[in-house]
Every structure is written in C-alpha cells, then in structure tokens.
Design an enzyme around this catalytic site. Structure first.
Site, PDB file in Angstrom:
ATOM      1  N   ASN A 100       0.808  -1.236   0.000  1.00 34.32           N
ATOM      2  CA  ASN A 100       0.000   0.000   0.000  1.00 34.32           C
ATOM      3  C   ASN A 100       0.835   1.277   0.000  1.00 34.32           C
ATOM      4  O   ASN A 100       0.404   2.312   0.476  1.00 34.32           O
ATOM      5  CB  ASN A 100      -0.964   0.037   1.198  1.00 34.32           C
ATOM      6  CG  ASN A 100      -1.962  -1.105   1.148  1.00 34.32           C
ATOM      7  OD1 ASN A 100      -2.391  -1.482   0.051  1.00 34.32           O
ATOM      8  ND2 ASN A 100      -2.295  -1.668   2.284  1.00 34.32           N
ATOM      9  N   ARG A 101       2.063   1.177  -0.496  1.00 34.81           N
ATOM     10  CA  ARG A 101       2.968   2.328  -0.546  1.00 34.81           C
ATOM     11  C   ARG A 101       3.287   2.902   0.849  1.00 34.81           C
ATOM     12  O   ARG A 101       3.680   4.059   0.975  1.00 34.81           O
ATOM     13  CB  ARG A 101       2.390   3.448  -1.439  1.00 34.81           C
ATOM     14  CG  ARG A 101       2.203   3.008  -2.905  1.00 34.81           C
ATOM     15  CD  ARG A 101       3.560   2.725  -3.546  1.00 34.81           C
ATOM     16  NE  ARG A 101       3.487   2.465  -4.980  1.00 34.81           N
ATOM     17  CZ  ARG A 101       3.725   1.270  -5.538  1.00 34.81           C
ATOM     18  NH1 ARG A 101       4.019   0.218  -4.789  1.00 34.81           N
ATOM     19  NH2 ARG A 101       3.701   1.139  -6.844  1.00 34.81           N
ATOM     20  N   MET A 102       3.090   2.067   1.881  1.00 30.98           N
ATOM     21  CA  MET A 102       3.425   2.509   3.242  1.00 30.98           C
ATOM     22  C   MET A 102       4.817   1.990   3.592  1.00 30.98           C
ATOM     23  O   MET A 102       5.006   1.144   4.468  1.00 30.98           O
ATOM     24  CB  MET A 102       2.367   2.007   4.240  1.00 30.98           C
ATOM     25  CG  MET A 102       1.006   2.641   4.012  1.00 30.98           C
ATOM     26  SD  MET A 102       1.052   4.440   4.270  1.00 30.98           S
ATOM     27  CE  MET A 102       0.967   4.489   6.050  1.00 30.98           C
TER      28      MET A 102
END
Ligand SMILES: Cc1cc2nc3c(=O)[nH]c(=O)nc-3n(C[C@H](O)[C@H](O)[C@H](O)COP(=O)(O)O)c2cc1C
Length: 216
Positions: free
Chosen positions: A192-194
C-alpha cells in the site's frame, strides 16, 4: 510506450517490515549488510550507485558509478578528476548517491560533503584493477567530446604501446572521491505504498548519529 501502459505498471511490495530495532548500530554496518544481501539476492552490479552532483549553476546531473570502498569514513568511488562530475564536486563539494536495489524493493541514499581519497588509497585500488581498465583510464579524457570512435581506439592503442610490458602508473587525472555522509537513509518497500524509511542523521557538534523514521 503508451501512457496507459505506463500508468498501469506497478509492483506491490510485499516485503517484511523494517524497524529501528532491526538496524545495525552504525550506518556503515547497515549498508554493508544490505550490500551483501543485494549481492546474495542476485542484484546485478549491487555496488552500483547513482551519483548526483550539481555545479555552481545549481543544475543537477546524475550518472552511475561503482562503490569501491565503504567504512565509517564514508563511501568511495573512483573516476577521472577532470570529468564533469569531478568539476561539479570541486565547485560545490557536495554529492548524493543512491543504491537502487529494485529486486529487493530497497534503496539507500547517502548524502554529504566529498573529499578526495589519499594518493596511497587510490594507488592500492588502482593496482587491483585489470590492466585493460588501467590503460582505458589513460586513453580516455572522460566527458570530453570526441570526433568518433576511432579517436578512442587510437588512444588506447597509443597508450598500450607506450606502456608496453611496463606496469601502468596511476594517471594524475584519476583517483577516488569519498562521500562523507551527513545522512544515510534505508528504504524498504511495503504494501500500500506505506514503505519504511529509516534515516541516520549526523549531529554536527559531536558527529554522533540519530535515527529518524520518515513518512513514505
Ligand atoms: C554500471 C555502471 C558503472 C559505472 N561505474 C563508473 C565508475 O565507477 N566511475 C566512473 O567514472 N564512471 C562509471 N560509469 C560511467 C558513468 O556513469 C559516466 O558515464 C562517466 O563517469 C562520465 O560521467 P560525467 O561525464 O558525468 O563525469 C559507470 C556506468 C555504469 C552504467
């Protein structure tokens, strides 16, 4: 490539997390460990890093170089001292380098002042280079415009003849630069691009290091 195709290109990084308690005590031990892991994972030219410099006019340029030294003092690469990058480094004394290890969803940034490595250190590395690379360093005035390929081939033939069977000395115009880091950031891709970003930052007054987490 069609814009739509480019927009659709993405990889979800399902890697394990990376937290402060997993870091080695120093930036250089952590970088050494990640370099070894990149090599083990099969990253091609794992010691390649994209070096960014800027001249006095503030315009940045970047190119790949190979990291040939890594210890508590910094990160070393070798090049031609009359090249465009060396001119930038002499003017601004500052560089940034990025190791792009996409295979492992990792990157590391090293940013800081630069210094020339000692002549003795350059000589030690030079003597480990293949003779062909040594001759190439003599034959190529790196970053200069040449008329055609023949200029380069003739140049190599001339230096090959000049040094004959003799050892090839280090050219005056060739040697190492060391990036003395002010910050070193370890980036691990997450879902999640985290992503995880852990940055070692030097404290100017006592040269001690602090680790900070940054938002992805
Ligand atoms: C994988 C790879 C490794 C490279 N390693 C070096 C290097 O260690 N030193 C170097 O001077 N150029 C190296 N080059 C060439 C540089 O990217 C660049 O073309 C050259 O240094 C001239 O840069 P400049 O005109 O900006 O100074 C490498 C290129 C690649 C693709």
């Amino acid at each position: 490539m069609a814009e739509q195709q480019l927009a659709g290109m993405r990889v979800d990084y399902r890697t394990e997390g990376f937290d402060v308690d997993m870091l080695a005590p120093t930036w250089h031990e952590q970088l050494t460990a990640w370099l070894a892991e990149a090599e083990e994972a099969g990253v091609v030219e794992a010691n390649a890093m994209v070096l960014a410099t800027a001249g006095e006019d503030g315009r940045p340029s970047s190119r790949t170089v190979l990291c040939k030294g890594l210890d508590e003092r910094g990160v070393v690469f070798y090049t031609n001292y009359t090249s465009a990058k060396s001119r930038d480094l002499r003017q601004t004394r500052y560089a940034s380098a990025t190791f792009p290890w996409y295979l492992q969803h990792r990157q590391v940034h090293v940013r800081g002042m630069v210094e020339m490595v000692s002549a003795a250190e350059t000589r030690a590395y030079w003597s480990s280079r293949p003779r062909g690379s040594q001759l190439g360093a003599w034959a190529s005035a790196q970053s200069v415009v040449v008329r055609d390929r023949r200029v380069l081939d003739d140049g190599l033939a001339a230096v090959t003849q000049r040094f004959d069977e003799q050892p090839v000395p280090v050219p005056q115009h060739w040697g190492g630069w060391r990036i003395v880091p002010e910050e070193v950031e370890f980036w691990q891709g997450r879902t999640n691009r985290m992503h995880d970003r852990l940055r070692f930052v030097v404290n100017g007054h006592d040269r001690s290091w602090t680790v900070r987490r940054l938002a992805p």
